[in-house]
Design a protein around this motif. Structure first.
Motif, mmCIF file in Angstrom:
data_model
loop_
_atom_site.group_PDB
_atom_site.id
_atom_site.type_symbol
_atom_site.label_atom_id
_atom_site.label_comp_id
_atom_site.label_asym_id
_atom_site.label_seq_id
_atom_site.Cartn_x
_atom_site.Cartn_y
_atom_site.Cartn_z
ATOM 1 N N THR A 45 0.827 -1.205 0.000
ATOM 2 C CA THR A 45 0.000 0.000 0.000
ATOM 3 C C THR A 45 0.863 1.258 0.000
ATOM 4 O O THR A 45 0.342 2.355 -0.133
ATOM 5 C CB THR A 45 -0.937 0.032 1.229
ATOM 6 O OG1 THR A 45 -0.139 -0.067 2.413
ATOM 7 C CG2 THR A 45 -1.940 -1.106 1.167
ATOM 8 N N HIS A 46 2.155 1.083 0.145
ATOM 9 C CA HIS A 46 3.065 2.225 0.091
ATOM 10 C C HIS A 46 4.432 1.738 -0.360
ATOM 11 O O HIS A 46 4.851 0.634 0.001
ATOM 12 C CB HIS A 46 3.179 2.902 1.459
ATOM 13 C CG HIS A 46 3.948 4.182 1.407
ATOM 14 N ND1 HIS A 46 5.296 4.240 1.628
ATOM 15 C CD2 HIS A 46 3.541 5.446 1.126
ATOM 16 C CE1 HIS A 46 5.700 5.492 1.501
ATOM 17 N NE2 HIS A 46 4.645 6.244 1.198
ATOM 18 N N GLY A 48 8.563 2.922 -0.671
ATOM 19 C CA GLY A 48 9.562 3.874 -0.205
ATOM 20 C C GLY A 48 10.280 4.535 -1.367
ATOM 21 O O GLY A 48 10.014 4.263 -2.542
ATOM 22 N N PRO A 53 8.329 -1.900 -1.534
ATOM 23 C CA PRO A 53 7.171 -1.725 -0.655
ATOM 24 C C PRO A 53 7.600 -1.657 0.809
ATOM 25 O O PRO A 53 8.470 -2.399 1.236
ATOM 26 C CB PRO A 53 6.323 -2.973 -0.904
ATOM 27 C CG PRO A 53 7.065 -3.833 -1.851
ATOM 28 C CD PRO A 53 8.322 -3.151 -2.253
ATOM 29 N N ASP A 54 6.987 -0.724 1.551
ATOM 30 C CA ASP A 54 7.307 -0.627 2.978
ATOM 31 C C ASP A 54 6.052 -0.657 3.849
ATOM 32 O O ASP A 54 6.134 -0.456 5.054
ATOM 33 C CB ASP A 54 8.162 0.601 3.274
ATOM 34 C CG ASP A 54 7.503 1.909 2.878
ATOM 35 O OD1 ASP A 54 6.309 1.909 2.518
ATOM 36 O OD2 ASP A 54 8.192 2.949 2.927
ATOM 37 N N ASP A 55 4.889 -0.918 3.231
ATOM 38 C CA ASP A 55 3.664 -1.103 3.996
ATOM 39 C C ASP A 55 2.743 -2.006 3.183
ATOM 40 O O ASP A 55 2.758 -1.973 1.953
ATOM 41 C CB ASP A 55 2.994 0.243 4.285
ATOM 42 C CG ASP A 55 1.973 0.156 5.408
ATOM 43 O OD1 ASP A 55 1.957 -0.868 6.132
ATOM 44 O OD2 ASP A 55 1.192 1.106 5.571
ATOM 45 N N ILE A 122 0.638 1.736 -10.679
ATOM 46 C CA ILE A 122 0.394 1.290 -9.301
ATOM 47 C C ILE A 122 -0.115 -0.146 -9.290
ATOM 48 O O ILE A 122 0.353 -0.983 -8.508
ATOM 49 C CB ILE A 122 -0.590 2.233 -8.582
ATOM 50 C CG1 ILE A 122 0.062 3.593 -8.342
ATOM 51 C CG2 ILE A 122 -1.075 1.628 -7.267
ATOM 52 C CD1 ILE A 122 -0.901 4.670 -7.864
#
Length: 165
Positions: A45-46, A48, A53-55, A122
């Protein structure tokens, strides 16, 4: 600035052509999402600054993203087809109205193409993250290209409208 013949290759594409491109990009992203949806667990969902991906969140978050994508594209399409609703950087007269409306519609249509490009990137990045495929970096590159379009469309559109005689 004068209007050129519709088949003049030196002129930018007409707004309807751009609208079709934006909706085809949306259809491609929706197809990718729906084809890969069953194989997805948690999705990023996020991302960096490095593009990693970091979330993470539930896969249905991508369906919310798809609904947002449809809504934004429907809005830009509606605005592109209603140039009389727009504000203009110069006085609209009987002599320049048609060209200003065309340029403003084109600006909104390019914005729609940019938004669709961002969302397609995305979706590609989010649906490929689990498999660590090269599509993740491709998705980031596509999203960045779309962001450039979204930011450039109003600048170019306003400049073109200011040049209208």
């Amino acid at each position: 600035m004068t209007t050129a013949a519709p088949d003049d290759p030196s002129q930018p594409p007409p707004p309807r052509t751009l609208e079709v491109i934006a909706w085809v990009l949306l259809a491609a992203g929706a197809m990718v999402l729906l084809l890969r949806y069953g194989d997805l667990g948690e999705v990023p969902t996020h991302f960096g600054a490095s593009g990693e991906p970091d979330d993470w969140g539930p896969r249905w978050a991508l369906l919310v993203l798809l609904a947002l994508w449809v809504g934004l594209l429907a809005g830009t399409t509606l605005l592109a087809r209603r140039p009389q609703w727009h504000s203009y950087p110069r006085e609209v007269t009987d002599q320049n109205r048609a060209v200003l409306h065309l340029e403003s519609s084109r600006m909104m249509s390019w914005t729609g193409v940019g938004l669709s490009t961002v969302f397609l990137g995305i979706v590609l990045g989010a649906t490929s993250s689990a498999s660590a495929s090269p599509s993740q970096s491709t998705g980031l590159a596509i999203s960045c290209a779309g962001l450039v379009l979204v930011l450039a469309a109003p600048v170019v559109g306003i400049v073109r409208m200011l040049r209208v005689g």
